[in-house]
Design a protein around this motif. Structure first.
Motif, PDB file in Angstrom:
ATOM      1  N   LYS A 149      17.988   2.416  42.732  1.00  0.00           N
ATOM      2  CA  LYS A 149      17.526   3.805  42.799  1.00  0.00           C
ATOM      3  C   LYS A 149      18.554   4.746  42.161  1.00  0.00           C
ATOM      4  CE  LYS A 149      14.873   3.181  47.067  1.00  0.00           C
ATOM      5  NZ  LYS A 149      14.844   3.481  48.509  1.00  0.00           N
ATOM      6  N   GLN A 150      19.828   4.465  42.382  1.00  0.00           N
ATOM      7  CA  GLN A 150      20.886   5.288  41.782  1.00  0.00           C
ATOM      8  C   GLN A 150      20.963   5.108  40.270  1.00  0.00           C
ATOM      9  OE1 GLN A 150      24.288   3.892  44.385  1.00  0.00           O
ATOM     10  NE2 GLN A 150      24.932   5.973  43.925  1.00  0.00           N
ATOM     11  N   PHE A 151      20.542   3.954  39.812  1.00  0.00           N
ATOM     12  CA  PHE A 151      20.715   3.556  38.422  1.00  0.00           C
ATOM     13  C   PHE A 151      19.890   4.417  37.471  1.00  0.00           C
ATOM     14  CE2 PHE A 151      21.075   0.453  34.984  1.00  0.00           C
ATOM     15  CZ  PHE A 151      22.266  -0.185  35.269  1.00  0.00           C
TER      16      PHE A 151
ATOM     17  N   VAL B  75      19.681   2.859  28.685  1.00  0.00           N
ATOM     18  CA  VAL B  75      19.221   1.854  27.712  1.00  0.00           C
ATOM     19  C   VAL B  75      17.765   1.483  27.960  1.00  0.00           C
ATOM     20  CG1 VAL B  75      21.532   0.907  27.300  1.00  0.00           C
ATOM     21  CG2 VAL B  75      20.079  -0.130  29.051  1.00  0.00           C
ATOM     22  N   PHE B  76      17.280   1.750  29.175  1.00  0.00           N
ATOM     23  CA  PHE B  76      15.860   1.564  29.492  1.00  0.00           C
ATOM     24  C   PHE B  76      15.094   2.877  29.402  1.00  0.00           C
ATOM     25  CE2 PHE B  76      18.289  -1.384  32.292  1.00  0.00           C
ATOM     26  CZ  PHE B  76      17.902  -2.572  31.697  1.00  0.00           C
ATOM     27  N   GLU B  77      15.683   3.934  29.942  1.00  0.00           N
ATOM     28  CA  GLU B  77      14.981   5.211  30.063  1.00  0.00           C
ATOM     29  C   GLU B  77      14.747   5.869  28.705  1.00  0.00           C
ATOM     30  OE1 GLU B  77      16.241   7.032  34.294  1.00  0.00           O
ATOM     31  OE2 GLU B  77      17.911   6.793  32.921  1.00  0.00           O
ATOM     32  N   GLU B  78      15.711   5.717  27.811  1.00  0.00           N
ATOM     33  CA  GLU B  78      15.609   6.328  26.479  1.00  0.00           C
ATOM     34  C   GLU B  78      15.854   5.242  25.428  1.00  0.00           C
ATOM     35  OE1 GLU B  78      14.635   9.335  25.764  1.00  0.00           O
ATOM     36  OE2 GLU B  78      14.579  10.160  27.797  1.00  0.00           O
TER      37      GLU B  78
ATOM     38  N   PRO C  58      11.266   4.468  37.292  1.00  0.00           N
ATOM     39  CA  PRO C  58      10.658   3.318  36.610  1.00  0.00           C
ATOM     40  C   PRO C  58       9.421   2.819  37.351  1.00  0.00           C
ATOM     41  CG  PRO C  58      12.741   2.686  37.670  1.00  0.00           C
ATOM     42  CD  PRO C  58      12.453   4.102  38.066  1.00  0.00           C
ATOM     43  N   SER C  59       8.640   1.987  36.692  1.00  0.00           N
ATOM     44  CA  SER C  59       7.464   1.396  37.333  1.00  0.00           C
ATOM     45  C   SER C  59       7.895   0.409  38.422  1.00  0.00           C
ATOM     46  CB  SER C  59       6.610   0.663  36.298  1.00  0.00           C
ATOM     47  OG  SER C  59       7.287  -0.485  35.826  1.00  0.00           O
ATOM     48  N   ASP C  60       7.011   0.141  39.354  1.00  0.00           N
ATOM     49  CA  ASP C  60       7.324  -0.831  40.411  1.00  0.00           C
ATOM     50  C   ASP C  60       7.606  -2.223  39.847  1.00  0.00           C
ATOM     51  OD1 ASP C  60       7.218   1.038  42.426  1.00  0.00           O
ATOM     52  OD2 ASP C  60       5.115   0.655  42.913  1.00  0.00           O
ATOM     53  N   PRO C  61       6.800  -2.710  38.871  1.00  0.00           N
ATOM     54  CA  PRO C  61       7.136  -4.020  38.299  1.00  0.00           C
ATOM     55  C   PRO C  61       8.518  -4.030  37.648  1.00  0.00           C
ATOM     56  CG  PRO C  61       4.880  -3.460  37.762  1.00  0.00           C
ATOM     57  CD  PRO C  61       5.492  -2.240  38.380  1.00  0.00           C
ATOM     58  N   PHE C  62       8.885  -2.919  37.010  1.00  0.00           N
ATOM     59  CA  PHE C  62      10.216  -2.850  36.389  1.00  0.00           C
ATOM     60  C   PHE C  62      11.312  -2.923  37.459  1.00  0.00           C
ATOM     61  CE2 PHE C  62      14.055  -0.995  34.813  1.00  0.00           C
ATOM     62  CZ  PHE C  62      14.142  -1.450  33.505  1.00  0.00           C
ATOM     63  N   LYS C  63      11.130  -2.193  38.549  1.00  0.00           N
ATOM     64  CA  LYS C  63      12.120  -2.228  39.640  1.00  0.00           C
ATOM     65  C   LYS C  63      12.308  -3.656  40.146  1.00  0.00           C
ATOM     66  CE  LYS C  63      10.895   2.313  41.447  1.00  0.00           C
ATOM     67  NZ  LYS C  63      10.221   2.984  42.566  1.00  0.00           N
ATOM     68  N   GLN C  64      11.192  -4.377  40.297  1.00  0.00           N
ATOM     69  CA  GLN C  64      11.276  -5.764  40.774  1.00  0.00           C
ATOM     70  C   GLN C  64      12.032  -6.627  39.770  1.00  0.00           C
ATOM     71  OE1 GLN C  64       7.170  -6.762  41.410  1.00  0.00           O
ATOM     72  NE2 GLN C  64       7.039  -5.641  43.341  1.00  0.00           N
ATOM     73  N   TRP C  65      11.730  -6.452  38.489  1.00  0.00           N
ATOM     74  CA  TRP C  65      12.423  -7.224  37.454  1.00  0.00           C
ATOM     75  C   TRP C  65      13.910  -6.914  37.454  1.00  0.00           C
ATOM     76  CZ3 TRP C  65      14.870  -5.140  33.006  1.00  0.00           C
ATOM     77  CH2 TRP C  65      15.372  -6.099  32.125  1.00  0.00           C
ATOM     78  N   PHE C  66      14.231  -5.634  37.502  1.00  0.00           N
ATOM     79  CA  PHE C  66      15.643  -5.243  37.444  1.00  0.00           C
ATOM     80  C   PHE C  66      16.401  -5.763  38.661  1.00  0.00           C
ATOM     81  CE2 PHE C  66      19.195  -2.219  37.815  1.00  0.00           C
ATOM     82  CZ  PHE C  66      19.758  -2.412  36.555  1.00  0.00           C
ATOM     83  N   GLY C  67      15.774  -5.671  39.837  1.00  0.00           N
ATOM     84  CA  GLY C  67      16.408  -6.215  41.036  1.00  0.00           C
ATOM     85  C   GLY C  67      16.633  -7.714  40.942  1.00  0.00           C
ATOM     86  N   SER C  68      15.707  -8.400  40.271  1.00  0.00           N
ATOM     87  CA  SER C  68      15.847  -9.855  40.145  1.00  0.00           C
ATOM     88  C   SER C  68      17.069 -10.232  39.316  1.00  0.00           C
ATOM     89  CB  SER C  68      14.588 -10.469  39.520  1.00  0.00           C
ATOM     90  OG  SER C  68      14.518 -10.217  38.123  1.00  0.00           O
TER      91      SER C  68
END
Length: 268
Positions: free
Chosen positions: A162-164, A251-254, A169-179
């Motif tokens: 969340k701080q990052f 690097v993801f957001e922009e 981001p989308s929920d699937p992206f959050k899951q991927w990033f957490g993985s």
């Protein structure tokens, strides 16, 4: 192509190696791995560059030994990869924790085979405040993070995610990033947090003479923009590009802005 490269006796790192042309060697942030650069790798390869993404020890598919999480050893690991792959005319790119490791490599190994440097939201020259460096968080906050990791690492990673990001981001992206964080070893994650708390890279800065691109999100809550403002003043040949409306994960957001600035710098 993936390589498993022995960097010291009994310790191998996984290295993703795609494309041809000038090699751009990426060092990821804490506590993820080289996969965080997927949106850069596809574009750089398309533009005629060779993407090399190293999983640092303890992360991704690399070995996870008991020791070696200090910046000196990690810089030596990078040099072992460079020598094994016989790389020349490298652009070295370090994101977050990868930033001070890249800086240590430049100073400790006399800029070995590196012609340009990219520091991306770097946790440099150091991550925590001291009497001689007023930026960053208090060292005690790292201790709290380590306690959270030892209590419930998946929950900590979700909160850290969340701080990052400044943009949601989308929920699937959050899951991927957490993985990506969960792929790391808990031991390596904690040992690297101790390095972020204690290591000081101020003395590395005079050893960096090559052209350097600093990219930093203006809303970064993990590595404040102050880090790159400081580096821009203390490096021999540095250019700072602020990435507006984005946080640590610019690097993801922009993606487009990030990739365009990288390619402009590479072609310079």
């Amino acid at each position: 192509m993936g390589h498993f490269i022995e960097v010291e006796t009994g310790v191998k790192l996984f290295v993703e190696d795609i494309g041809e042309g000038q090699p751009v060697v990426f060092l990821h942030g804490w506590p993820v791995n080289h996969k965080m650069f997927e949106y850069q790798s596809t574009e750089l390869v398309k533009q005629g560059y060779r993407f090399i993404g190293i999983d640092l020890r303890g992360y991704g598919q690399s070995d996870r030994p008991a020791s070696g999480y200090d910046y000196d050893r990690k810089a030596d690991d990078v040099k072992a990869v460079v020598e094994h792959l016989q790389l020349e005319n490298i652009v070295l790119a370090g994101f977050s924790m990868g930033g001070p490791i890249a800086a240590r490599y430049m100073n400790r190994h006399k800029e070995f085979k590196v012609s340009k440097l990219m520091l991306l939201a770097p946790a440099a020259p150091r991550f925590t405040k001291t009497d001689h460096f007023p930026y960053g968080i208090e060292a005690s906050e790292i201790d709290g993070m380590i306690a959270s990791i030892q209590e419930d690492r998946p929950a900590f990673l979700a909160e850290f995610g969340k701080q990052f990001f400044h943009q949601e981001p989308s929920d699937p992206f959050k899951q991927w990033f957490g993985s990506l964080g969960l792929e790391a070893s808990a031991h390596g994650t904690i040992q690297s947090a101790l390095a972020l708390r204690d290591e000081d890279g101020l003395e590395d800065l005079p050893g960096i003479t090559v052209p350097t691109l600093l990219l930093h999100g203006t809303e970064d809550e993990i590595c404040p923009l102050d880090f790159s403002l400081y580096l821009a003043e203390h490096l021999a040949d540095a250019e700072l590009i602020k990435i507006e409306n984005s946080g640590h994960g610019f690097v993801f957001e922009e993606k487009e802005k990030t990739n365009n600035e990288m390619i402009r710098f590479l072609k310079r």
